[in-house]
Design a protein around this motif. Sequence first.
Motif, PDB file in Angstrom:
ATOM      1  N   ILE A  18       0.846  -1.186   0.000  1.00 62.39           N
ATOM      2  CA  ILE A  18       0.000   0.000   0.000  1.00 62.39           C
ATOM      3  C   ILE A  18       0.882   1.237   0.000  1.00 62.39           C
ATOM      4  O   ILE A  18       1.912   1.299   0.688  1.00 62.39           O
ATOM      5  CB  ILE A  18      -0.956   0.006   1.209  1.00 62.39           C
ATOM      6  CG1 ILE A  18      -1.899   1.203   1.141  1.00 62.39           C
ATOM      7  CG2 ILE A  18      -0.202  -0.046   2.533  1.00 62.39           C
ATOM      8  CD1 ILE A  18      -3.029   1.157   2.161  1.00 62.39           C
ATOM      9  N   CYS A  19       0.498   2.235  -0.809  1.00 60.61           N
ATOM     10  CA  CYS A  19       1.273   3.481  -0.875  1.00 60.61           C
ATOM     11  C   CYS A  19       0.354   4.622  -1.297  1.00 60.61           C
ATOM     12  O   CYS A  19      -0.752   4.406  -1.792  1.00 60.61           O
ATOM     13  CB  CYS A  19       2.452   3.343  -1.839  1.00 60.61           C
ATOM     14  SG  CYS A  19       2.012   2.748  -3.491  1.00 60.61           S
ATOM     15  N   VAL A  20       0.821   5.831  -1.062  1.00 53.04           N
ATOM     16  CA  VAL A  20       0.070   7.023  -1.425  1.00 53.04           C
ATOM     17  C   VAL A  20       0.971   7.916  -2.261  1.00 53.04           C
ATOM     18  O   VAL A  20       2.196   7.940  -2.076  1.00 53.04           O
ATOM     19  CB  VAL A  20      -0.442   7.766  -0.168  1.00 53.04           C
ATOM     20  CG1 VAL A  20       0.717   8.247   0.694  1.00 53.04           C
ATOM     21  CG2 VAL A  20      -1.370   8.913  -0.543  1.00 53.04           C
ATOM     22  N   SER A  21       0.372   8.648  -3.201  1.00 58.57           N
ATOM     23  CA  SER A  21       1.158   9.461  -4.118  1.00 58.57           C
ATOM     24  C   SER A  21       0.451  10.777  -4.406  1.00 58.57           C
ATOM     25  O   SER A  21      -0.788  10.834  -4.444  1.00 58.57           O
ATOM     26  CB  SER A  21       1.368   8.691  -5.433  1.00 58.57           C
ATOM     27  OG  SER A  21       1.875   9.537  -6.451  1.00 58.57           O
ATOM     28  N   SER A  22       1.238  11.824  -4.626  1.00 52.60           N
ATOM     29  CA  SER A  22       0.680  13.060  -5.165  1.00 52.60           C
ATOM     30  C   SER A  22       0.378  12.853  -6.646  1.00 52.60           C
ATOM     31  O   SER A  22       0.762  11.838  -7.244  1.00 52.60           O
ATOM     32  CB  SER A  22       1.678  14.208  -4.987  1.00 52.60           C
ATOM     33  OG  SER A  22       2.814  14.008  -5.826  1.00 52.60           O
ATOM     34  N   ILE A  23      -0.288  13.797  -7.271  1.00 50.97           N
ATOM     35  CA  ILE A  23      -0.616  13.677  -8.690  1.00 50.97           C
ATOM     36  C   ILE A  23       0.647  13.563  -9.539  1.00 50.97           C
ATOM     37  O   ILE A  23       0.672  12.843 -10.544  1.00 50.97           O
ATOM     38  CB  ILE A  23      -1.476  14.874  -9.138  1.00 50.97           C
ATOM     39  CG1 ILE A  23      -2.875  14.772  -8.503  1.00 50.97           C
ATOM     40  CG2 ILE A  23      -1.589  14.943 -10.659  1.00 50.97           C
ATOM     41  CD1 ILE A  23      -3.758  15.956  -8.781  1.00 50.97           C
ATOM     42  N   ASN A  50       6.277  17.123   2.991  1.00 50.16           N
ATOM     43  CA  ASN A  50       7.077  17.511   4.158  1.00 50.16           C
ATOM     44  C   ASN A  50       7.683  16.300   4.849  1.00 50.16           C
ATOM     45  O   ASN A  50       7.760  16.230   6.083  1.00 50.16           O
ATOM     46  CB  ASN A  50       6.237  18.321   5.152  1.00 50.16           C
ATOM     47  CG  ASN A  50       5.719  19.613   4.562  1.00 50.16           C
ATOM     48  OD1 ASN A  50       6.418  20.276   3.789  1.00 50.16           O
ATOM     49  ND2 ASN A  50       4.499  19.992   4.901  1.00 50.16           N
ATOM     50  N   GLY A  51       8.099  15.317   4.033  1.00 48.78           N
ATOM     51  CA  GLY A  51       8.812  14.162   4.547  1.00 48.78           C
ATOM     52  C   GLY A  51       7.961  13.037   5.081  1.00 48.78           C
ATOM     53  O   GLY A  51       8.488  12.012   5.505  1.00 48.78           O
ATOM     54  N   ARG A  52       6.624  13.181   5.039  1.00 49.80           N
ATOM     55  CA  ARG A  52       5.758  12.153   5.613  1.00 49.80           C
ATOM     56  C   ARG A  52       4.610  11.835   4.648  1.00 49.80           C
ATOM     57  O   ARG A  52       3.961  12.735   4.117  1.00 49.80           O
ATOM     58  CB  ARG A  52       5.189  12.598   6.961  1.00 49.80           C
ATOM     59  CG  ARG A  52       6.259  12.930   8.009  1.00 49.80           C
ATOM     60  CD  ARG A  52       5.632  13.166   9.363  1.00 49.80           C
ATOM     61  NE  ARG A  52       5.025  11.954   9.887  1.00 49.80           N
ATOM     62  CZ  ARG A  52       4.305  11.934  11.019  1.00 49.80           C
ATOM     63  NH1 ARG A  52       4.099  13.045  11.706  1.00 49.80           N
ATOM     64  NH2 ARG A  52       3.794  10.805  11.444  1.00 49.80           N
ATOM     65  N   SER A  53       4.334  10.551   4.475  1.00 53.59           N
ATOM     66  CA  SER A  53       3.243  10.144   3.593  1.00 53.59           C
ATOM     67  C   SER A  53       1.889  10.505   4.174  1.00 53.59           C
ATOM     68  O   SER A  53       0.919  10.711   3.421  1.00 53.59           O
ATOM     69  CB  SER A  53       3.318   8.637   3.331  1.00 53.59           C
ATOM     70  OG  SER A  53       3.180   7.910   4.539  1.00 53.59           O
ATOM     71  N   HIS A  54       1.778  10.589   5.516  1.00 53.06           N
ATOM     72  CA  HIS A  54       0.500  10.904   6.147  1.00 53.06           C
ATOM     73  C   HIS A  54      -0.020  12.271   5.721  1.00 53.06           C
ATOM     74  O   HIS A  54      -1.236  12.522   5.784  1.00 53.06           O
ATOM     75  CB  HIS A  54       0.623  10.856   7.674  1.00 53.06           C
ATOM     76  CG  HIS A  54       0.774   9.476   8.221  1.00 53.06           C
ATOM     77  ND1 HIS A  54      -0.011   8.423   7.819  1.00 53.06           N
ATOM     78  CD2 HIS A  54       1.624   8.959   9.139  1.00 53.06           C
ATOM     79  CE1 HIS A  54       0.346   7.324   8.464  1.00 53.06           C
ATOM     80  NE2 HIS A  54       1.347   7.623   9.267  1.00 53.06           N
ATOM     81  N   GLY A  55       0.865  13.162   5.281  1.00 49.98           N
ATOM     82  CA  GLY A  55       0.428  14.484   4.845  1.00 49.98           C
ATOM     83  C   GLY A  55      -0.379  14.461   3.572  1.00 49.98           C
ATOM     84  O   GLY A  55      -1.070  15.428   3.254  1.00 49.98           O
ATOM     85  N   LEU A  56      -0.311  13.363   2.827  1.00 50.76           N
ATOM     86  CA  LEU A  56      -1.021  13.274   1.547  1.00 50.76           C
ATOM     87  C   LEU A  56      -2.400  12.639   1.681  1.00 50.76           C
ATOM     88  O   LEU A  56      -3.313  12.971   0.935  1.00 50.76           O
ATOM     89  CB  LEU A  56      -0.186  12.456   0.544  1.00 50.76           C
ATOM     90  CG  LEU A  56       1.104  13.089   0.040  1.00 50.76           C
ATOM     91  CD1 LEU A  56       1.878  12.078  -0.798  1.00 50.76           C
ATOM     92  CD2 LEU A  56       0.808  14.344  -0.778  1.00 50.76           C
ATOM     93  N   GLY A  57      -2.553  11.684   2.574  1.00 50.91           N
ATOM     94  CA  GLY A  57      -3.755  10.861   2.612  1.00 50.91           C
ATOM     95  C   GLY A  57      -4.954  11.549   3.233  1.00 50.91           C
ATOM     96  O   GLY A  57      -4.854  12.566   3.926  1.00 50.91           O
ATOM     97  N   GLY A  78       3.439  12.143  -8.618  1.00 47.26           N
ATOM     98  CA  GLY A  78       4.232  10.966  -8.298  1.00 47.26           C
ATOM     99  C   GLY A  78       5.128  11.053  -7.084  1.00 47.26           C
ATOM    100  O   GLY A  78       6.013  10.213  -6.913  1.00 47.26           O
ATOM    101  N   LYS A  79       4.898  12.039  -6.192  1.00 45.73           N
ATOM    102  CA  LYS A  79       5.694  12.139  -4.974  1.00 45.73           C
ATOM    103  C   LYS A  79       5.034  11.329  -3.855  1.00 45.73           C
ATOM    104  O   LYS A  79       3.813  11.291  -3.723  1.00 45.73           O
ATOM    105  CB  LYS A  79       5.853  13.596  -4.538  1.00 45.73           C
ATOM    106  CG  LYS A  79       6.606  14.453  -5.554  1.00 45.73           C
ATOM    107  CD  LYS A  79       8.034  13.977  -5.753  1.00 45.73           C
ATOM    108  CE  LYS A  79       8.807  14.904  -6.675  1.00 45.73           C
ATOM    109  NZ  LYS A  79      10.210  14.472  -6.847  1.00 45.73           N
ATOM    110  N   ALA A  80       5.874  10.675  -3.041  1.00 47.82           N
ATOM    111  CA  ALA A  80       5.366   9.739  -2.040  1.00 47.82           C
ATOM    112  C   ALA A  80       5.182  10.363  -0.665  1.00 47.82           C
ATOM    113  O   ALA A  80       4.757   9.668   0.272  1.00 47.82           O
ATOM    114  CB  ALA A  80       6.315   8.547  -1.929  1.00 47.82           C
ATOM    115  N   SER A  81       5.484  11.647  -0.515  1.00 47.22           N
ATOM    116  CA  SER A  81       5.343  12.264   0.801  1.00 47.22           C
ATOM    117  C   SER A  81       5.158  13.770   0.654  1.00 47.22           C
ATOM    118  O   SER A  81       5.409  14.355  -0.407  1.00 47.22           O
ATOM    119  CB  SER A  81       6.585  11.974   1.667  1.00 47.22           C
ATOM    120  OG  SER A  81       7.763  12.447   1.041  1.00 47.22           O
TER     121      SER A  81
END
Length: 231
Positions: A24-29, A36-43, A31-34
């Motif tokens: 499982i992963c999260v991405s910006s439009i 400010n250094g954290r993936s939780h900021g995207l979800g 293709g960035k995975a985080s």
Amino acid sequence: MPTSSLSSLIGPVLAPTMPEVRAICVSSINGKASLNGRSHGLGSPLDFELLNSLRQWSDCVLVGRKTVVSENYFGVRTNVGDKETRLLRGQSPVPPICVVTRSLDIDPNSQFFTDTSTPPLILVPENTSVTEHGRLLQAAGASIHEFSASALDKLHSLGFRRILVEGGPQLIGALLSQGSVDKLHVTVAPWIVWSDEASLLQGIEVTQKLELEHHAADEDGCVFLRYRVRK
């Protein structure tokens, strides 16, 4: 595009005795995975619910050391997940988080050790020396296991069948390259991130085409994709 529910996002699951690896992963439009250094900021909240639901589905969670440190990880707790999620596991114990690392540089006083119902496992390459710091991790509750060819093979040998891989990008990319992942959950968040953040997947050495099993969106603008990885 259909609206989303946890059951539709997770999709069909195999019997608990059958091995299955999901990532499982999260991405910006872009293709960035985080952020400010954290993936939780995207979800979104639903993305976080999906993560917790898949944790409850799993026998163990596999993650890289860098992600544990940068995301300030906490362990899996008994009160995570709704009734539907808990039914996926029945009465099974809360799954441990397994960290794969070439070093033992993890803070034994972090919430990764203190905020959990199940002690973590640490997987290190064969012949890794357990330093004094490693013994502090053991004193904090961690068990350290060596693996030779594959961390996933080691987890299977320890009796874990359902494995959730949470990252980071290099770990997921490496496992995809090896053909070790069965299902890939990708959340595309409504963000464009221009800063120097890690890309969604790194270290992939082969070209792969995935089979889209399900897609949906939530009211926060996140798009949820579930792929089957062709072997």
